[in-house]
Write an enzyme that holds these catalytic residues in place. Structure first.
Site, PDB file in Angstrom:
ATOM      1  N   GLU A  47     -26.808  27.277   8.887  1.00 25.23           N
ATOM      2  CA  GLU A  47     -25.510  27.210   8.212  1.00 25.23           C
ATOM      3  C   GLU A  47     -25.283  28.511   7.470  1.00 25.23           C
ATOM      4  O   GLU A  47     -26.157  28.979   6.737  1.00 25.23           O
ATOM      5  CB  GLU A  47     -25.441  26.044   7.213  1.00 25.23           C
ATOM      6  CG  GLU A  47     -24.100  26.031   6.452  1.00 25.23           C
ATOM      7  CD  GLU A  47     -23.917  24.857   5.501  1.00 25.23           C
ATOM      8  OE1 GLU A  47     -24.841  24.032   5.371  1.00 25.23           O
ATOM      9  OE2 GLU A  47     -22.829  24.774   4.885  1.00 25.23           O
ATOM     10  N   ASN A  52     -18.575  26.959   7.060  1.00 28.47           N
ATOM     11  CA  ASN A  52     -17.746  26.092   6.233  1.00 28.47           C
ATOM     12  C   ASN A  52     -16.288  26.538   6.309  1.00 28.47           C
ATOM     13  O   ASN A  52     -15.998  27.733   6.231  1.00 28.47           O
ATOM     14  CB  ASN A  52     -18.222  26.133   4.780  1.00 28.47           C
ATOM     15  CG  ASN A  52     -19.615  25.555   4.633  1.00 28.47           C
ATOM     16  OD1 ASN A  52     -19.787  24.350   4.640  1.00 28.47           O
ATOM     17  ND2 ASN A  52     -20.610  26.431   4.548  1.00 28.47           N
ATOM     18  N   GLU A  97     -17.720  23.143   9.536  1.00 29.78           N
ATOM     19  CA  GLU A  97     -17.987  22.126   8.521  1.00 29.78           C
ATOM     20  C   GLU A  97     -16.768  21.961   7.621  1.00 29.78           C
ATOM     21  O   GLU A  97     -16.332  22.910   6.972  1.00 29.78           O
ATOM     22  CB  GLU A  97     -19.215  22.520   7.683  1.00 29.78           C
ATOM     23  CG  GLU A  97     -20.483  22.625   8.512  1.00 29.78           C
ATOM     24  CD  GLU A  97     -21.746  22.650   7.653  1.00 29.78           C
ATOM     25  OE1 GLU A  97     -21.636  22.634   6.403  1.00 29.78           O
ATOM     26  OE2 GLU A  97     -22.847  22.693   8.233  1.00 29.78           O
ATOM     27  N   ASP A 143     -18.735  17.501   6.160  1.00 26.07           N
ATOM     28  CA  ASP A 143     -19.692  17.992   5.168  1.00 26.07           C
ATOM     29  C   ASP A 143     -19.710  17.074   3.951  1.00 26.07           C
ATOM     30  O   ASP A 143     -18.723  16.399   3.659  1.00 26.07           O
ATOM     31  CB  ASP A 143     -19.264  19.401   4.745  1.00 26.07           C
ATOM     32  CG  ASP A 143     -20.423  20.246   4.264  1.00 26.07           C
ATOM     33  OD1 ASP A 143     -21.519  19.698   4.046  1.00 26.07           O
ATOM     34  OD2 ASP A 143     -20.219  21.461   4.101  1.00 26.07           O
ATOM     35  N   GLU A 151     -28.681  16.425   4.178  1.00 30.54           N
ATOM     36  CA  GLU A 151     -28.599  17.623   3.338  1.00 30.54           C
ATOM     37  C   GLU A 151     -29.514  17.503   2.122  1.00 30.54           C
ATOM     38  O   GLU A 151     -29.730  16.400   1.614  1.00 30.54           O
ATOM     39  CB  GLU A 151     -27.186  17.783   2.774  1.00 30.54           C
ATOM     40  CG  GLU A 151     -26.100  18.111   3.745  1.00 30.54           C
ATOM     41  CD  GLU A 151     -24.813  18.483   2.998  1.00 30.54           C
ATOM     42  OE1 GLU A 151     -24.234  17.590   2.353  1.00 30.54           O
ATOM     43  OE2 GLU A 151     -24.428  19.652   3.050  1.00 30.54           O
TER      44      GLU A 151
HETATM   45  P1  C2E Z   1     -22.279  23.005   1.410  1.00 28.90           P
HETATM   46  O1  C2E Z   1     -21.510  23.443   2.606  1.00 28.90           O
HETATM   47  O2  C2E Z   1     -22.551  21.558   1.277  1.00 28.90           O
HETATM   48  O3  C2E Z   1     -23.627  23.849   1.469  1.00 28.90           O
HETATM   49  C1  C2E Z   1     -24.862  23.368   1.024  1.00 28.90           C
HETATM   50  C2  C2E Z   1     -25.139  23.802  -0.390  1.00 28.90           C
HETATM   51  O4  C2E Z   1     -26.318  23.132  -0.852  1.00 28.90           O
HETATM   52  C3  C2E Z   1     -25.432  25.300  -0.517  1.00 28.90           C
HETATM   53  O5  C2E Z   1     -24.975  25.702  -1.808  1.00 28.90           O
HETATM   54  C4  C2E Z   1     -26.951  25.339  -0.459  1.00 28.90           C
HETATM   55  O6  C2E Z   1     -27.506  26.479  -1.078  1.00 28.90           O
HETATM   56  C5  C2E Z   1     -27.298  24.084  -1.206  1.00 28.90           C
HETATM   57  N1  C2E Z   1     -28.597  23.522  -0.806  1.00 28.90           N
HETATM   58  C6  C2E Z   1     -29.211  23.591   0.385  1.00 28.90           C
HETATM   59  N2  C2E Z   1     -30.380  22.928   0.395  1.00 28.90           N
HETATM   60  C7  C2E Z   1     -30.509  22.395  -0.861  1.00 28.90           C
HETATM   61  C8  C2E Z   1     -31.538  21.600  -1.499  1.00 28.90           C
HETATM   62  O7  C2E Z   1     -32.560  21.212  -0.909  1.00 28.90           O
HETATM   63  N3  C2E Z   1     -31.315  21.255  -2.791  1.00 28.90           N
HETATM   64  C9  C2E Z   1     -30.198  21.653  -3.476  1.00 28.90           C
HETATM   65  N4  C2E Z   1     -30.086  21.295  -4.740  1.00 28.90           N
HETATM   66  N5  C2E Z   1     -29.220  22.411  -2.913  1.00 28.90           N
HETATM   67  C10 C2E Z   1     -29.381  22.771  -1.616  1.00 28.90           C
HETATM   68  P2  C2E Z   1     -24.093  27.014  -2.048  1.00 28.90           P
HETATM   69  O8  C2E Z   1     -24.552  28.116  -1.143  1.00 28.90           O
HETATM   70  O9  C2E Z   1     -24.053  27.242  -3.501  1.00 28.90           O
HETATM   71  O10 C2E Z   1     -22.657  26.584  -1.538  1.00 28.90           O
HETATM   72  C11 C2E Z   1     -21.938  25.598  -2.212  1.00 28.90           C
HETATM   73  C12 C2E Z   1     -20.720  25.181  -1.436  1.00 28.90           C
HETATM   74  O11 C2E Z   1     -19.776  26.260  -1.353  1.00 28.90           O
HETATM   75  C13 C2E Z   1     -20.996  24.801  -0.001  1.00 28.90           C
HETATM   76  O12 C2E Z   1     -21.541  23.491   0.059  1.00 28.90           O
HETATM   77  C14 C2E Z   1     -19.615  24.927   0.606  1.00 28.90           C
HETATM   78  O13 C2E Z   1     -18.844  23.782   0.326  1.00 28.90           O
HETATM   79  C15 C2E Z   1     -19.034  26.104  -0.170  1.00 28.90           C
HETATM   80  N6  C2E Z   1     -19.147  27.315   0.666  1.00 28.90           N
HETATM   81  C16 C2E Z   1     -20.193  28.168   0.818  1.00 28.90           C
HETATM   82  N7  C2E Z   1     -19.884  29.173   1.680  1.00 28.90           N
HETATM   83  C17 C2E Z   1     -18.615  28.934   2.097  1.00 28.90           C
HETATM   84  C18 C2E Z   1     -17.713  29.615   3.008  1.00 28.90           C
HETATM   85  O14 C2E Z   1     -18.025  30.635   3.657  1.00 28.90           O
HETATM   86  N8  C2E Z   1     -16.461  29.058   3.150  1.00 28.90           N
HETATM   87  C19 C2E Z   1     -16.077  27.926   2.484  1.00 28.90           C
HETATM   88  N9  C2E Z   1     -14.834  27.457   2.678  1.00 28.90           N
HETATM   89  N10 C2E Z   1     -16.900  27.272   1.655  1.00 28.90           N
HETATM   90  C20 C2E Z   1     -18.151  27.765   1.463  1.00 28.90           C
HETATM   91 MG    MG Z   2     -22.867  20.297   2.686  1.00 32.29          MG
HETATM   92 MG    MG Z   3     -21.575  23.088   4.528  1.00 31.74          MG
HETATM   93 MG    MG Z   4     -23.499  18.828  -0.057  1.00 28.48          MG
END
Ligand code: C2E
Ligand code: MG
Ligand code: MG
Ligand code: MG
Length: 287
Positions: free
Chosen positions: A59, A118, A150, A180, A237
């Site tokens: 991802e 995403n 996603e 998602d 997740e």
């Molecule tokens: P998401 O798509 O649900 O991505 C998963 C988030 O959970 C990511 O946070 C990831 O670092 C985190 N994560 C993964 N494994 C674990 C785990 O075992 N424990 C915990 N506590 N967290 C975990 P991140 O990178 O901070 O991204 C947060 C959200 O921001 C994403 O949730 C997504 O909704 C959004 N996002 C990130 N990149 C993009 C993008 O390029 N475009 C858009 N539209 N949204 C994005």
């Molecule tokens: Mg997610």
């Molecule tokens: Mg995602």
């Molecule tokens: Mg999530």
């Protein structure tokens, strides 16, 4: 250059900047500059086949290192991008970088990977989104059949007809769709069978207490069974412990993602790890 630093507070222990809503508009100018300069990056997190331990996909997660604020949380700068009309440009930048990174991973690993990106609801309903997406894929040489979009539950809500139609059209070109953070809203359970959806990403809140609460386990088992019967591949997740991974595996959950299985990392770092497990999965090794 920015006064948003004045409002920023470091999130305790996480080393990330969390912003209240007021300084967000101060950030949009900085985000625009960052997009112009190619400063919005991508981290890749492995998606693992629980039965074999092999990495079958990644991802792409947007990353932005702000000159004064440090790493800004994606949820913050995604909101900024949506509010300031920059989400289309951000999504395009992430997609391009992610495809380049995934192509690099495939070269290094010598095997195919799926790429999940995403997509924000705002981005999806923007005129010409699908056309631009497919043009970019063709240009960078990433096959639509190896792309997963996603979207969150609200995007596939019954009222979002434009979004649903766009997703259905993209699926006809072989692109897959994942819901998602499933379970954080209420809308789609009864509609899962009619949604244009290939994957369901079970929100990590489902894994809280899953190994100690029989009721939690029952819910996850039921959801996995439902998805299996509907032909939807589930990704769990936020898998953080070996116990969670073992339980999910025993419940037949096909795919998982989380800090236990691999943290989001730049492609160069990920390319150094093995995509295929050469030893037994963790719970068997632990005996
Ligand atoms: P998401 O798509 O649900 O991505 C998963 C988030 O959970 C990511 O946070 C990831 O670092 C985190 N994560 C993964 N494994 C674990 C785990 O075992 N424990 C915990 N506590 N967290 C975990 P991140 O990178 O901070 O991204 C947060 C959200 O921001 C994403 O949730 C997504 O909704 C959004 N996002 C990130 N990149 C993009 C993008 O390029 N475009 C858009 N539209 N949204 C994005
Ligand atoms: Mg997610
Ligand atoms: Mg995602
Ligand atoms: Mg999530």
């Amino acid at each position: 250059r920015t006064d948003s630093a004045l409002y920023a507070a470091k999130a305790a222990g996480r080393g990330r900047t969390v912003l209240s809503s007021s300084p967000r508009h101060g950030l949009s100018r900085d985000l625009l500059v960052a997009l112009d300069d190619g400063d919005v990056g991508v981290a890749l997190q492995p998606i693992v086949d629980l039965a074999t331990g092999d990495v079958v996909g990644v991802e792409a997660l947007a990353r932005w290192q702000h000159a004064e604020l440090g790493a800004v949380a994606p949820t913050d700068f995604i909101a900024v991008a949506e509010e300031s009309g920059l989400i289309g440009r951000l999504g395009e930048a992430v997609l391009r970088q992610a495809c380049a990174d995934a192509l690099e991973l495939q070269r290094r690993w010598g095997r195919p990977v799926d790429l999940a990106v995403n997509v924000s609801g705002r981005e999806l309903v923007d005129d010409g989104y699908g056309r631009r997406l497919r043009a970019t894929l063709a240009e960078v040489g990433w096959p639509p059949t190896q792309l997963v979009l996603e979207v969150t539950e609200s995007v596939v809500d019954a009222s979002q007809l434009v979004a649903l139609r766009e997703l259905a059209r993209l699926r006809s070109f072989g692109i897959r769709v994942a819901v998602d953070d499933f379970g954080t809203g209420w809308s789609s359970l009864s509609r899962l069978d009619e949604l244009p959806v290939d994957h369901l990403k079970l929100d990590r809140s489902f894994l809280t207490h899953v190994t100690s609460s029989p009721r939690r386990t029952a819910m996850v088992r039921a959801l996995l069974g439902l998805c299996q019967e509907l032909g939807i591949d589930t990704v769990a997740e936020g898998v953080e412990t070996a116990d969670q991974a073992a339980l999910l595996r025993s419940l037949g959950c096909p795919l998982a993602q989380g800090f236990l299985l691999g943290r989001p990392a730049p492609v160069a770092e990920l390319a150094l790890t093995a995509p295929v497990r050469t030893t037994a999965p963790p719970e068997r090794r632990a005996g």
